[in-house]
Design an enzyme around this catalytic site. Structure first.
Site, PDB file in Angstrom:
ATOM      1  CG  ASP A 101      34.989  39.331  37.053  1.00  0.00           C
ATOM      2  OD1 ASP A 101      36.241  39.257  37.232  1.00  0.00           O
ATOM      3  OD2 ASP A 101      34.352  39.521  37.803  1.00  0.00           O
TER       4      ASP A 101
HETATM    5  N1  URA Z   1      34.689  42.746  41.342  1.00  0.00           N
HETATM    6  C1  URA Z   1      34.361  41.811  40.686  1.00  0.00           C
HETATM    7  O1  URA Z   1      33.638  40.950  41.270  1.00  0.00           O
HETATM    8  N2  URA Z   1      34.403  41.755  39.093  1.00  0.00           N
HETATM    9  C2  URA Z   1      34.951  43.016  38.577  1.00  0.00           C
HETATM   10  O2  URA Z   1      35.176  42.770  37.244  1.00  0.00           O
HETATM   11  C3  URA Z   1      35.567  43.805  39.416  1.00  0.00           C
HETATM   12  C4  URA Z   1      35.483  43.855  40.792  1.00  0.00           C
END
Ligand code: URA
Length: 233
Positions: A101
């Site tokens: 993310d």
């Molecule tokens: N899980 C998440 O919630 N976000 C990420 O960036 C990676 C794994």
């Protein structure tokens, strides 16, 4: 490989052109001018021409320490794409072997080898990923068992696969979580299902590939042969 051959491959030059380039003194190996075409380039050597690092054509395998504020996609109307952090030719041929993310930091693998990245991202191969997680609320002792048994995520029919939780620092609400799948926002959704919230998320490991401690946020390096091959075992 000889330095003149290395230049032929990296620059698409003829042997005669490569010899001329080397003699001009524009080529360095590990920051030292190298004027002999017969010099044997080793795996760890950094070859530069006019200050630009050269690499051999062929598949690329990169480890990037993704900082916050960058997205793992080629385009985003709002945020920078993490590709701008790479000083590489043809980034359009590259893709992420698993995304993070925009606000997550840590290890991302980037390649132009689709078979290799599929091995990492395909649910069939259950590639382990370890995240360091800082939570908003205190860690409850029941978490370890709940992660091991599987968690019911919103809008998902199946429970998550067994995941391993290690408590690192109760005061700081810091844990290490290892998961074997990669659903959308999985880690955040797992903690949300337990009534907690992720404050910060940082990926440290994908399979046997560990984020290099020498890298600062935004820096990257090529993977070693051993790291590349570890994916196939
Ligand atoms: N899980 C998440 O919630 N976000 C990420 O960036 C990676 C794994």
């Amino acid at each position: 490989m000889r330095l003149d051959k290395y230049l032929c491959d990296a620059l698409g030059a003829t042997r005669k052109e490569a010899t001329k380039i080397i003699k001009s003194g524009d080529v360095t190996v590990n920051d030292q001018t190298q004027k002999s075409g017969a010099y044997k380039v080793g795996e760890q050597d950094v070859v530069e021409w006019q200050g630009r690092e050269l690499s051999q054509p062929g598949p690329k395998y990169i480890m990037l320490f993704k900082p916050q504020g960058y997205v793992c996609s080629h385009e985003d109307g709002f945020n920078h794409t993490a590709f701008v952090l790479l000083d590489e030719a043809n980034t359009k041929d590259l893709h992420f072997a698993g995304r993070l993310d925009v606000d997550t930091t840590g290890l991302v693998l980037i390649t132009d080898d689709g078979k290799w990245s599929h091995r990492i991202t395909s649910p069939k191969h259950k590639c382990e990923k370890t995240y360091r997680v800082w939570l908003v609320d205190p860690i409850e002792s029941s978490y370890i068992e709940q992660f091991e048994q599987g968690i019911e995520l919103r809008n998902e029919r199946e429970l998550t696969k067994p995941a391993q939780l290690e408590i690192v620092d109760e005061q700081e609400h810091e844990v290490l979580l290892t998961i074997h799948e990669g659903k959308y926002h999985q880690v955040k959704r797992m903690f949300a299902a337990l009534g907690n919230k992720v404050e910060h998320l940082h990926r440290e490991r994908i399979g046997d590939i560990i984020l290099d401690e020498a890298l600062e946020p935004g820096e990257y390096r090529m993977l070693s042969e051993q790291e590349i091959n570890s994916v196939w075992k």
